[in-house]
Design a protein around this motif. Structure first.
Motif, PDB file in Angstrom:
ATOM      1  N   PRO A 137       0.769  -1.110  -0.050  1.00  0.00           N
ATOM      2  CA  PRO A 137      -0.095   0.175   0.127  1.00  0.00           C
ATOM      3  C   PRO A 137       0.969   1.339  -0.188  1.00  0.00           C
ATOM      4  O   PRO A 137       0.734   2.156   0.651  1.00  0.00           O
TER       5      PRO A 137
ATOM      6  N   GLU B  84       2.712   4.334  -2.654  1.00  0.00           N
ATOM      7  CA  GLU B  84       3.004   4.933  -4.054  1.00  0.00           C
ATOM      8  C   GLU B  84       4.449   5.303  -3.646  1.00  0.00           C
ATOM      9  O   GLU B  84       4.890   6.153  -3.070  1.00  0.00           O
TER      10      GLU B  84
ATOM     11  N   LYS C 217      -0.770   4.500   0.763  1.00  0.00           N
ATOM     12  CA  LYS C 217      -1.909   4.566  -0.068  1.00  0.00           C
ATOM     13  C   LYS C 217      -3.219   4.672   0.531  1.00  0.00           C
ATOM     14  O   LYS C 217      -3.487   3.608   0.922  1.00  0.00           O
ATOM     15  N   ASP C 218      -3.842   5.723   0.974  1.00  0.00           N
ATOM     16  CA  ASP C 218      -5.081   5.977   1.593  1.00  0.00           C
ATOM     17  C   ASP C 218      -5.765   7.180   1.281  1.00  0.00           C
ATOM     18  O   ASP C 218      -5.435   8.078   1.600  1.00  0.00           O
ATOM     19  N   ASP C 219      -6.801   7.040   0.089  1.00  0.00           N
ATOM     20  CA  ASP C 219      -7.439   8.044  -0.371  1.00  0.00           C
ATOM     21  C   ASP C 219      -8.292   9.113   0.867  1.00  0.00           C
ATOM     22  O   ASP C 219      -8.076  10.210   0.751  1.00  0.00           O
TER      23      ASP C 219
ATOM     24  N   ASP D 132      -3.473  10.178   0.678  1.00  0.00           N
ATOM     25  CA  ASP D 132      -1.962   9.641   0.349  1.00  0.00           C
ATOM     26  C   ASP D 132      -0.780  10.231   1.242  1.00  0.00           C
ATOM     27  O   ASP D 132       0.065  10.922   0.270  1.00  0.00           O
TER      28      ASP D 132
ATOM     29  N   LYS E  39       5.521   7.863 -10.626  1.00  0.00           N
ATOM     30  CA  LYS E  39       5.052   7.107  -9.426  1.00  0.00           C
ATOM     31  C   LYS E  39       4.704   5.682  -9.897  1.00  0.00           C
ATOM     32  O   LYS E  39       4.272   5.314 -10.888  1.00  0.00           O
TER      33      LYS E  39
ATOM     34  N   GLU F 239       3.703   1.463  -8.444  1.00  0.00           N
ATOM     35  CA  GLU F 239       3.352   0.651  -7.475  1.00  0.00           C
ATOM     36  C   GLU F 239       3.997  -0.806  -7.389  1.00  0.00           C
ATOM     37  O   GLU F 239       4.346  -1.196  -8.521  1.00  0.00           O
TER      38      GLU F 239
ATOM     39  N   ASP G  72       0.646  -2.055 -11.296  1.00  0.00           N
ATOM     40  CA  ASP G  72      -0.033  -1.012 -11.639  1.00  0.00           C
ATOM     41  C   ASP G  72       0.311  -0.389 -13.173  1.00  0.00           C
ATOM     42  O   ASP G  72       0.138  -1.494 -14.108  1.00  0.00           O
TER      43      ASP G  72
END
Ligand code: UDP
Length: 254
Positions: A88, A90, A123-125, A129, A177, A179, A195
């Motif tokens: 998780p 970026e 990674k957490d909207d 992030d 970026k 992943e 990704d």
């Protein structure tokens, strides 16, 4: 019509169950988002171009023995990929100051960095992030120290390859970026690139004019995104001059 099982729907891509165990189908949508999803538009043709550009790059990386999830492109919008457990993070690699780094450190956009810099965002909207350090990553168990070493080594190899690739077509790779995921094969596990890599996830500036060939065009509210992505594909030799991403296929001989 067959209904496929949707595994995950993101902002610009959807993942479906693949034809064999351990595989998935990655579908590229036309959705463009910025500012953590607050700005959203459909840009017709973007998914088709990103599918082609990302295919081109991942295939080349596979050929260079840089491990990726990519197996093959299936159609205009879809590619077959290996199922991995996404880490998780970026992972942002920077060569030239731009975007959030320029803001955070008060650097002028376009300043060449003393060396390439790798940054990590969680990674957490819902959190937007946030930037995190290796300490956070290992303490919270998002990746082990050994995995982080692999991720950083892989990022450097990808950066070296991409800098050369884009320089060869007159574009500076400012930042990008990626992943990574864990690929389990029998008893073994390895870190692979997952990704996509496309103008959605890179900053690309024309060497001569400084013009932008990436998603900043959308972030800035300009309307020439498809033309720019199309030109990246053309310069990479994916589409010939008169070819349109929608009609790639056998050409009529006059
Ligand atoms: N990036 C991305 N997805 C994100 C955040 C960043 O693909 O959710 C890419 C972005 O296109 C740029 C690089 O990562 O190439 C560095 O972005 P930055 O941290 O400067 O953030 P931004 O200014 O794009 O918000």
């Amino acid at each position: 019509m067959n209904k496929r099982r949707k595994i995950y729907e993101g902002k610009a891509k959807t993942l479906y169950e693949g034809p064999e165990p351990g595989t998935l189908v990655q579908h590229f949508k036309d959705d463009a988002t910025a500012a953590n999803g607050k700005k959203h538009e459909i840009i017709e043709g973007k998914g088709v171009l990103n599918n082609r550009i990302s295919e081109f790059i991942f295939q080349k990386l596979n050929d260079l023995t840089i491990p990726t999830h990519f197996i093959r492109r299936l159609n205009m919008r879809e590619q077959l990929i290996k199922e991995v457990e996404i880490i998780p993070l970026e992972i942002i690699v920077r060569n030239i100051a731009a975007g959030s780094l320029a803001k955070r450190l008060g650097l002028e956009e376009g300043t060449r960095l003393p060396r390439s810099i790798i940054e990590f965002c969680y990674k957490d909207d819902t959190l937007g992030d946030p930037l995190v350090s290796e300490e956070h990553i290992t303490a919270f168990g998002w990746a082990t120290p050994a995995e982080l070493d692999d991720i950083m080594a892989l990022s450097v190899r990808v950066n070296d390859y991409l800098c050369g690739l884009f320089m060869g077509i007159g574009l500076k790779l400012v930042d990008f970026k990626i992943e990574c995921g864990r690929l389990f094969e029998g008893e073994t596990m390895r870190i692979v690139l997952a990704d996509e890599i496309s103008p959605d996830s890179c900053r690309l500036w024309d060497v001569k004019t400084g013009a932008k060939f990436d998603k900043d065009i959308f972030r800035l509210g300009e309307d020439n995104l498809i033309e720019a992505y199309h030109e990246v594909a053309q310069r990479l030799g994916i589409l010939s001059e008169n070819e349109n991403a929608f009609t790639v296929g056998p050409r009529l001989v006059k």
